[in-house]
Design a protein around this motif. Structure first.
Motif, PDB file in Angstrom:
ATOM      1  N   ALA A  48      -5.545 -55.218  -6.965  1.00 58.28           N
ATOM      2  CA  ALA A  48      -5.517 -53.970  -6.186  1.00 58.28           C
ATOM      3  C   ALA A  48      -4.141 -53.312  -6.298  1.00 58.28           C
ATOM      4  N   ALA A  49      -3.075 -54.114  -6.209  1.00 59.49           N
ATOM      5  CA  ALA A  49      -1.723 -53.566  -6.329  1.00 59.49           C
ATOM      6  C   ALA A  49      -1.494 -52.970  -7.718  1.00 59.49           C
ATOM      7  N   LEU A  50      -1.994 -53.644  -8.756  1.00 61.01           N
ATOM      8  CA  LEU A  50      -1.857 -53.105 -10.111  1.00 61.01           C
ATOM      9  C   LEU A  50      -2.628 -51.790 -10.269  1.00 61.01           C
ATOM     10  N   ALA A  51      -3.823 -51.721  -9.701  1.00 59.96           N
ATOM     11  CA  ALA A  51      -4.614 -50.497  -9.789  1.00 59.96           C
ATOM     12  C   ALA A  51      -3.901 -49.346  -9.070  1.00 59.96           C
ATOM     13  N   VAL A  52      -3.357 -49.616  -7.894  1.00 57.13           N
ATOM     14  CA  VAL A  52      -2.645 -48.582  -7.145  1.00 57.13           C
ATOM     15  C   VAL A  52      -1.404 -48.144  -7.918  1.00 57.13           C
ATOM     16  N   PHE A  53      -0.693 -49.100  -8.507  1.00 62.13           N
ATOM     17  CA  PHE A  53       0.508 -48.787  -9.286  1.00 62.13           C
ATOM     18  C   PHE A  53       0.154 -47.915 -10.491  1.00 62.13           C
ATOM     19  N   MET A  54      -0.916 -48.267 -11.212  1.00 65.08           N
ATOM     20  CA  MET A  54      -1.303 -47.485 -12.384  1.00 65.08           C
ATOM     21  C   MET A  54      -1.760 -46.080 -11.988  1.00 65.08           C
ATOM     22  N   TYR A  55      -2.455 -45.950 -10.879  1.00 66.34           N
ATOM     23  CA  TYR A  55      -2.868 -44.630 -10.406  1.00 66.34           C
ATOM     24  C   TYR A  55      -1.643 -43.799 -10.014  1.00 66.34           C
ATOM     25  N   ASN A  56      -0.660 -44.455  -9.414  1.00 60.48           N
ATOM     26  CA  ASN A  56       0.586 -43.775  -9.052  1.00 60.48           C
ATOM     27  C   ASN A  56       1.283 -43.249 -10.304  1.00 60.48           C
ATOM     28  N   ARG A  57       1.322 -44.037 -11.371  1.00 59.70           N
ATOM     29  CA  ARG A  57       1.952 -43.598 -12.616  1.00 59.70           C
ATOM     30  C   ARG A  57       1.187 -42.430 -13.221  1.00 59.70           C
ATOM     31  N   LYS A  58      -0.162 -42.453 -13.121  1.00 58.82           N
ATOM     32  CA  LYS A  58      -0.967 -41.351 -13.629  1.00 58.82           C
ATOM     33  C   LYS A  58      -0.646 -40.072 -12.867  1.00 58.82           C
ATOM     34  N   LEU A  59      -0.547 -40.162 -11.549  1.00 56.45           N
ATOM     35  CA  LEU A  59      -0.197 -38.988 -10.751  1.00 56.45           C
ATOM     36  C   LEU A  59       1.187 -38.468 -11.127  1.00 56.45           C
ATOM     37  N   ALA A  60       2.134 -39.366 -11.335  1.00 49.28           N
ATOM     38  CA  ALA A  60       3.490 -38.955 -11.706  1.00 49.28           C
ATOM     39  C   ALA A  60       3.476 -38.243 -13.060  1.00 49.28           C
ATOM     40  N   ARG A  61       2.714 -38.780 -14.015  1.00 49.43           N
ATOM     41  CA  ARG A  61       2.641 -38.165 -15.346  1.00 49.43           C
ATOM     42  C   ARG A  61       1.995 -36.780 -15.254  1.00 49.43           C
ATOM     43  N   ASP A  62       0.926 -36.650 -14.470  1.00 49.43           N
ATOM     44  CA  ASP A  62       0.269 -35.349 -14.308  1.00 49.43           C
ATOM     45  C   ASP A  62       1.191 -34.339 -13.634  1.00 49.43           C
ATOM     46  N   GLU A  63       1.938 -34.771 -12.619  1.00 52.97           N
ATOM     47  CA  GLU A  63       2.883 -33.877 -11.946  1.00 52.97           C
ATOM     48  C   GLU A  63       3.981 -33.422 -12.903  1.00 52.97           C
ATOM     49  N   ARG A  64       4.467 -34.340 -13.738  1.00 54.67           N
ATOM     50  CA  ARG A  64       5.521 -33.998 -14.691  1.00 54.67           C
ATOM     51  C   ARG A  64       5.008 -32.985 -15.714  1.00 54.67           C
ATOM     52  N   LYS A  65       3.767 -33.189 -16.214  1.00 54.10           N
ATOM     53  CA  LYS A  65       3.203 -32.247 -17.176  1.00 54.10           C
ATOM     54  C   LYS A  65       3.018 -30.863 -16.547  1.00 54.10           C
ATOM     55  N   ALA A  66       2.549 -30.834 -15.308  1.00 53.68           N
ATOM     56  CA  ALA A  66       2.361 -29.548 -14.623  1.00 53.68           C
ATOM     57  C   ALA A  66       3.696 -28.852 -14.405  1.00 53.68           C
ATOM     58  N   ARG A  67       4.721 -29.609 -14.029  1.00 54.40           N
ATOM     59  CA  ARG A  67       6.047 -29.025 -13.810  1.00 54.40           C
ATOM     60  C   ARG A  67       6.618 -28.481 -15.121  1.00 54.40           C
ATOM     61  N   GLU A  68       6.458 -29.242 -16.230  1.00 53.88           N
ATOM     62  CA  GLU A  68       6.962 -28.779 -17.513  1.00 53.88           C
ATOM     63  C   GLU A  68       6.215 -27.523 -17.982  1.00 53.88           C
ATOM     64  N   ALA A  69       4.896 -27.474 -17.743  1.00 55.25           N
ATOM     65  CA  ALA A  69       4.127 -26.292 -18.128  1.00 55.25           C
ATOM     66  C   ALA A  69       4.573 -25.080 -17.320  1.00 55.25           C
ATOM     67  N   ALA A  70       4.835 -25.277 -16.037  1.00 54.51           N
ATOM     68  CA  ALA A  70       5.309 -24.175 -15.198  1.00 54.51           C
ATOM     69  C   ALA A  70       6.691 -23.707 -15.651  1.00 54.51           C
ATOM     70  N   GLU A  71       7.556 -24.635 -16.025  1.00 53.57           N
ATOM     71  CA  GLU A  71       8.890 -24.269 -16.514  1.00 53.57           C
ATOM     72  C   GLU A  71       8.795 -23.503 -17.830  1.00 53.57           C
ATOM     73  N   ARG A  72       7.886 -23.960 -18.731  1.00 54.74           N
ATOM     74  CA  ARG A  72       7.708 -23.242 -20.001  1.00 54.74           C
ATOM     75  C   ARG A  72       7.178 -21.837 -19.764  1.00 54.74           C
ATOM     76  N   ALA A  73       6.217 -21.716 -18.840  1.00 49.06           N
ATOM     77  CA  ALA A  73       5.663 -20.391 -18.548  1.00 49.06           C
ATOM     78  C   ALA A  73       6.732 -19.473 -17.956  1.00 49.06           C
ATOM     79  N   ALA A  74       7.560 -20.005 -17.072  1.00 49.70           N
ATOM     80  CA  ALA A  74       8.630 -19.205 -16.481  1.00 49.70           C
ATOM     81  C   ALA A  74       9.652 -18.815 -17.548  1.00 49.70           C
ATOM     82  N   GLU A  75       9.936 -19.738 -18.463  1.00 51.57           N
ATOM     83  CA  GLU A  75      10.898 -19.453 -19.530  1.00 51.57           C
ATOM     84  C   GLU A  75      10.353 -18.381 -20.467  1.00 51.57           C
ATOM     85  N   GLU A  76       9.072 -18.472 -20.795  1.00 53.68           N
ATOM     86  CA  GLU A  76       8.478 -17.465 -21.672  1.00 53.68           C
ATOM     87  C   GLU A  76       8.403 -16.111 -20.980  1.00 53.68           C
ATOM     88  N   GLU A  77       8.228 -16.124 -19.668  1.00 51.78           N
ATOM     89  CA  GLU A  77       8.192 -14.860 -18.927  1.00 51.78           C
ATOM     90  C   GLU A  77       9.566 -14.198 -18.922  1.00 51.78           C
TER      91      GLU A  77
END
Length: 103
Positions: A48-77
């Motif tokens: 259970a702890a491993l599953a929660v940890f892996m889900y946490n890493r997935k959320l972190a990766r998704d947040e990082r991708k969304a933040r980078e996409a927003a930064e790229r969009a702002a930079e292109e704007e």
């Protein structure tokens, strides 16, 4: 309802605390489960702890991708990409060798 990363961290810490608490209670013979149940309990908590940890890493990766996409969009704007010129409109000395048919 979206689970926050902070909540996942708390759940992971609680599972670790559960393992420590059970081990201490078992060491002092306060609580003792049958050996078969104890094995399943420990394995279940760890998985259970491993599953929660892996889900946490997935959320972190998704947040990082969304933040980078927003930064790229702002930079292109702020700085739109330059429009490419038609190579034929350039003088022959500014064209590359492959664009003018080659010499």
């Amino acid at each position: 309802m979206k689970v926050s990363r902070k909540a996942l961290l708390i759940v992971t810490a609680a599972l670790g605390g559960l393992l420590i608490l059970y081990s201490v209670l078992r060491h002092f013979n306060i609580v003792a489960l049958p050996e078969k149940w104890e094995k399943y309990l420990m394995d279940g908590v760890i998985f259970a702890a491993l599953a929660v940890f892996m889900y946490n890493r997935k959320l972190a990766r998704d947040e990082r991708k969304a933040r980078e996409a927003a930064e790229r969009a702002a930079e292109e704007e702020r700085n739109p990409p330059p429009e490419e010129e038609d190579p034929v409109s350039k003088p022959h000395w500014e064209r590359s060798g492959s664009e003018d048919g080659g010499d």
